[in-house]
Design a protein around this motif. Structure first.
Motif, PDB file in Angstrom:
ATOM      1  N   UNK A 243      -7.742  15.863   2.832  1.00  0.00           N
ATOM      2  CA  UNK A 243      -6.986  16.247   1.639  1.00  0.00           C
ATOM      3  C   UNK A 243      -5.727  15.397   1.479  1.00  0.00           C
ATOM      4  N   UNK A 244      -5.076  15.094   2.608  1.00  0.00           N
ATOM      5  CA  UNK A 244      -3.886  14.242   2.541  1.00  0.00           C
ATOM      6  C   UNK A 244      -4.246  12.845   2.019  1.00  0.00           C
ATOM      7  N   UNK A 245      -5.398  12.345   2.454  1.00  0.00           N
ATOM      8  CA  UNK A 245      -5.831  11.035   1.972  1.00  0.00           C
ATOM      9  C   UNK A 245      -6.152  11.093   0.479  1.00  0.00           C
TER      10      UNK A 245
ATOM     11  N   UNK B 217      -2.758  11.222  -1.376  1.00  0.00           N
ATOM     12  CA  UNK B 217      -1.803  10.116  -1.236  1.00  0.00           C
ATOM     13  C   UNK B 217      -2.441   8.722  -1.221  1.00  0.00           C
ATOM     14  N   UNK B 218      -3.729   8.642  -0.936  1.00  0.00           N
ATOM     15  CA  UNK B 218      -4.442   7.380  -0.753  1.00  0.00           C
ATOM     16  C   UNK B 218      -3.853   6.537   0.398  1.00  0.00           C
ATOM     17  N   UNK B 219      -3.142   7.198   1.288  1.00  0.00           N
ATOM     18  CA  UNK B 219      -2.556   6.500   2.438  1.00  0.00           C
ATOM     19  C   UNK B 219      -3.645   6.227   3.471  1.00  0.00           C
TER      20      UNK B 219
ATOM     21  N   UNK C 173      -7.411   6.800   8.600  1.00  0.00           N
ATOM     22  CA  UNK C 173      -7.580   6.321   9.975  1.00  0.00           C
ATOM     23  C   UNK C 173      -7.564   7.489  10.971  1.00  0.00           C
ATOM     24  N   UNK C 174      -6.667   8.448  10.736  1.00  0.00           N
ATOM     25  CA  UNK C 174      -6.608   9.622  11.608  1.00  0.00           C
ATOM     26  C   UNK C 174      -7.895  10.426  11.488  1.00  0.00           C
TER      27      UNK C 174
ATOM     28  N   UNK D  54     -15.141   7.733  -0.900  1.00  0.00           N
ATOM     29  CA  UNK D  54     -15.810   6.669  -1.662  1.00  0.00           C
ATOM     30  C   UNK D  54     -15.299   6.638  -3.103  1.00  0.00           C
ATOM     31  N   UNK D  55     -15.115   7.806  -3.697  1.00  0.00           N
ATOM     32  CA  UNK D  55     -14.625   7.871  -5.078  1.00  0.00           C
ATOM     33  C   UNK D  55     -13.210   7.294  -5.172  1.00  0.00           C
ATOM     34  N   UNK D  56     -12.373   7.626  -4.187  1.00  0.00           N
ATOM     35  CA  UNK D  56     -10.997   7.131  -4.185  1.00  0.00           C
ATOM     36  C   UNK D  56     -10.949   5.613  -4.017  1.00  0.00           C
TER      37      UNK D  56
END
Length: 206
Positions: free
Chosen positions: A86-88, A91-93, A98-99, A178-180
């Protein structure tokens, strides 16, 4: 002459009594020594037996504690996967992705477990994920660790069922990633009209 014979008789009798007394003392001393040695052997055997029992008890307690830690890790890893997915999405970080990937790979035994790895390892997201994975230990799947630490077949079957559900969720998370990344939506989970990739990812992860 008669007096001399009597004297020799008395002297012989006295020596015999002295000899018997010495033999009795030696027998008592020998018996005492043997008894002490036997007691020492018995005490030593009891002490060794007690040590074995205590070692078994300590091992059982340690195994129980390890099993509890592994169960907490399994539960927390599922929560962490959802959290970082959800954080990714929000934020797209790349750090959060990676985590996420590290948690998946450690749990599957694809990469080494970091030293001192536990359920709280990812409680605070590290700035440098590579550094967090630098101190590596054993490469082994979480399920295999559970097998080695006394989980019953029934418990392992329940965990396998939970793992299946976690894998279904992981598939949705992969679709969201994949969508992001501009790879489009899944045919099984299509985008709604006018929906952005970010909104789509957050919707299927909510």
């Amino acid at each position: 002459r008669e007096g001399k014979r009597m004297h020799r008789f008395r002297e012989s009798l006295r020596q015999t009594k002295g000899s018997d007394r010495n033999m009795s003392i030696r027998r008592v001393t020998t018996l005492f020594t043997v008894t002490v040695a036997l007691i020492a052997v018995v005490i030593g055997g009891l002490a060794y037996g007690m040590k074995l029992v205590l070692d078994d008890f300590a091992a059982a307690v340690q195994q129980k504690e390890t099993a509890g830690a592994l169960a907490r890790e399994m539960r927390q890893s599922s929560d962490d996967l959802t959290k970082y997915a959800r954080l990714y999405a929000q934020t797209k970080s790349a750090r959060f992705k990676d985590i996420y990937n590290a948690i998946v790979d450690i749990r599957a035994g694809k990469i080494d477990r970091p030293q001192d790895y536990s359920a709280t390892y990812w409680a605070k997201p590290p700035q440098d994920v590579k550094a967090a994975l630098a101190k590596t230990g054993q490469k082994i799947a979480l399920i295999e660790l559970m097998k080695q630490n006394g989980f019953t077949d029934r418990e392992l079957n329940l965990l396998a069922e939970a793992n299946k559900k976690s894998n279904v969720l992981a598939e949705r998370e992969t679709i969201a990633f994949a969508a992001l990344e501009g790879k489009g939506a899944s045919a099984s989970l299509p985008m709604q009209p006018g929906e952005t990739p970010e909104a789509y990812a957050n919707r299927i992860l909510s």
